[in-house]
Design a protein around this motif. Structure first.
Motif, PDB file in Angstrom:
ATOM      1  N   VAL A  65      -3.052   8.062  44.383  1.00 21.94           N
ATOM      2  CA  VAL A  65      -4.784   7.480  45.308  1.00 21.94           C
ATOM      3  C   VAL A  65      -5.027   8.751  45.931  1.00 21.94           C
ATOM      4  N   GLU A  66      -6.868   8.967  45.831  1.00 24.59           N
ATOM      5  CA  GLU A  66      -6.694  10.498  46.788  1.00 24.59           C
ATOM      6  C   GLU A  66      -8.672   9.327  47.048  1.00 24.59           C
ATOM      7  N   ALA A  67      -9.214  10.372  48.234  1.00 20.13           N
ATOM      8  CA  ALA A  67     -10.212  10.217  48.512  1.00 20.13           C
ATOM      9  C   ALA A  67     -11.222   9.889  46.985  1.00 20.13           C
ATOM     10  N   LEU A 148     -16.889  -0.944  56.998  1.00 21.65           N
ATOM     11  CA  LEU A 148     -15.370  -0.714  56.754  1.00 21.65           C
ATOM     12  C   LEU A 148     -14.924  -1.678  55.976  1.00 21.65           C
ATOM     13  N   GLY A 149     -15.202  -3.089  55.075  1.00 21.97           N
ATOM     14  CA  GLY A 149     -15.005  -3.839  54.591  1.00 21.97           C
ATOM     15  C   GLY A 149     -14.863  -3.159  52.935  1.00 21.97           C
ATOM     16  N   SER A 150     -15.335  -1.863  52.910  1.00 24.94           N
ATOM     17  CA  SER A 150     -16.169  -1.505  51.650  1.00 24.94           C
ATOM     18  C   SER A 150     -14.908   0.321  50.974  1.00 24.94           C
ATOM     19  N   LEU A 151     -13.915  -0.201  52.008  1.00 26.93           N
ATOM     20  CA  LEU A 151     -12.881   1.027  52.253  1.00 26.93           C
ATOM     21  C   LEU A 151     -11.527   1.270  52.729  1.00 26.93           C
ATOM     22  N   VAL A 152     -10.878   1.796  51.966  1.00 27.32           N
ATOM     23  CA  VAL A 152      -8.999   1.795  52.774  1.00 27.32           C
ATOM     24  C   VAL A 152      -8.611   2.680  53.222  1.00 27.32           C
ATOM     25  N   TRP A 153      -8.177   3.150  54.363  1.00 24.29           N
ATOM     26  CA  TRP A 153      -7.862   3.955  54.403  1.00 24.29           C
ATOM     27  C   TRP A 153      -6.037   4.142  53.381  1.00 24.29           C
ATOM     28  N   ILE A 154      -6.340   6.184  53.769  1.00 26.81           N
ATOM     29  CA  ILE A 154      -5.184   5.910  53.039  1.00 26.81           C
ATOM     30  C   ILE A 154      -4.404   7.155  53.773  1.00 26.81           C
ATOM     31  N   GLY A 155      -4.891   7.214  54.721  1.00 20.60           N
ATOM     32  CA  GLY A 155      -3.941   8.731  55.431  1.00 20.60           C
ATOM     33  C   GLY A 155      -4.358   9.945  55.728  1.00 20.60           C
ATOM     34  N   ALA A 156      -4.001  10.832  55.810  1.00 16.12           N
ATOM     35  CA  ALA A 156      -4.613  12.301  55.559  1.00 16.12           C
ATOM     36  C   ALA A 156      -4.949  12.774  54.367  1.00 16.12           C
ATOM     37  N   GLU A 157      -3.884  12.535  53.814  1.00 17.78           N
ATOM     38  CA  GLU A 157      -4.008  13.208  52.633  1.00 17.78           C
ATOM     39  C   GLU A 157      -3.664  12.498  51.507  1.00 17.78           C
ATOM     40  N   GLY A 158      -3.833  12.534  49.741  1.00 16.36           N
ATOM     41  CA  GLY A 158      -3.833  11.388  48.886  1.00 16.36           C
ATOM     42  C   GLY A 158      -2.604  10.997  49.104  1.00 16.36           C
ATOM     43  N   LEU A 159      -2.147   9.671  48.132  1.00 14.68           N
ATOM     44  CA  LEU A 159      -0.647   9.057  48.461  1.00 14.68           C
ATOM     45  C   LEU A 159      -0.545   8.332  46.869  1.00 14.68           C
TER      46      LEU A 159
END
Length: 315
Positions: A65-67, A148-159
């Motif tokens: 998963v990435e941006a 905010l509801g349209s997004l989900v944070w996955i940290g500074a890099e992909g995972l």
């Protein structure tokens, strides 16, 4: 020659003479085994920022998963992953300024909606980019608020997804976990290798994959090198590799016949037919020769001590 006779030495009555030879210098590509282990970084468990019905999950175990990755749909609207050092804490809308606006703009740049340089000011160009994002992902045709509801944070890099946690058809609330992630490897730790010099350039080989390694550092940190070693370890967190000096080392070499192990467990060579004991610590024994310390290179040693010395004590 060991006896001045054309007959077999076993039949000759002539005394065997001492044979001397120099400790020769040889270059060897020194290497030693070392235990290696993967040091994992922190994992992130993405959570949703809105309530509703989870209408689909778009990722599964082992997916990267990435941006820009669409990870799910809630109430039929797509939820998109974004990366940043810190998660957003509010909806991004006209008139706002700040670091969170920069984060939003960088996200929109990465996805191709925003062409200007992020400046932290939500103006007309940012509004147009947000509207295009919302239109494509089901958040309205004329909506210039990045919710905010349209997004989900996955940290500074992909995972990488470890396990999906959301159940399609169930109701989710803000803070519900969508999936767990595999902690990305941060470094590869390398145990001390006392057989090699304490510092200097070397190479680490794990399961056929070789990467640069600096003796004494005890770690591999380069991102590409870490990724290569982790891939070679095929999911294992620990393994055994080989550390090899980048430049050949010089060591002494003598015929194995010159080296004596006495009853007390000591190992030595002799420089004379009587006396002249040199204690050695052999490092290798191959093809009839024994590797000894570089400091002995050039010294003359007795090649046939067992045949000409009555005393084979290394004391």
């Amino acid at each position: 020659m060991y006896a001045k006779s054309l007959e077999s030495p076993l039949l000759s009555n002539e005394p065997v003479e001492p044979v001397y030879g120099p400790v020769e210098a040889v270059q060897v590509l020194r290497e030693a085994a070392a235990r290696v282990s993967v040091v994992e970084g922190e994992s992130v468990t993405p959570i949703v920022n809105m309530g509703g019905t989870l209408t689909s999950m778009r990722v599964e175990a082992s997916d990267h998963v990435e941006a820009g990755t669409v990870v799910a749909k809630i109430d039929g609207r797509e939820v998109v992953a974004y990366t940043s050092d810190e998660p957003l804490y509010r909806d991004i809308s006209r008139g706002l300024q700040g670091d969170d606006v920069v984060t939003a703009q960088e996200f929109l740049v990465a996805l191709g909606y925003y062409a200007a340089s992020p400046d932290g000011v939500f103006g007309a160009s940012t509004a147009a980019a947000v509207s295009a994002f919302n239109r494509e992902h089901g958040w309205g045709n004329n909506n210039d608020v990045l919710a905010l509801g349209s997004l989900v944070w996955i940290g500074a890099e992909g995972l990488t997804v470890r396990e999906t946690l959301g159940v399609v058809g169930t109701t989710v609330a803000p803070g519900s976990e969508l999936f767990s992630s595999i902690a990305e490897p941060a470094t590869v730790a390398v145990a001390d290798v006392p057989e090699l010099p304490p510092t200097g350039p070397a190479a680490l080989t794990v399961n056929g994959v070789t990467v640069p390694y600096e003796l004494g550092s005890r770690t591999v940190q380069d991102v590409e090198s870490v990724s290569a070693v982790v891939s070679a370890m095929a999911g294992a967190l620990e393994s055994v590799g080989t550390v090899t000096l980048s430049e050949p080392a010089v060591q002494g070499s003598v015929p194995s016949s010159a080296v004596v192990n006495d009853p007390a467990g000591r190992t030595c060579v002799f420089t004379e037919q009587r006396g002249g004991v040199l204690i050695v610590s052999p490092t290798a024994d191959t093809m009839g020769s024994v590797a000894v310390g570089e400091e002995l290179v050039g010294r003359s040693v007795l090649i046939n001590p067992r045949e000409v010395r009555g005393d084979l004590d290394c004391e």
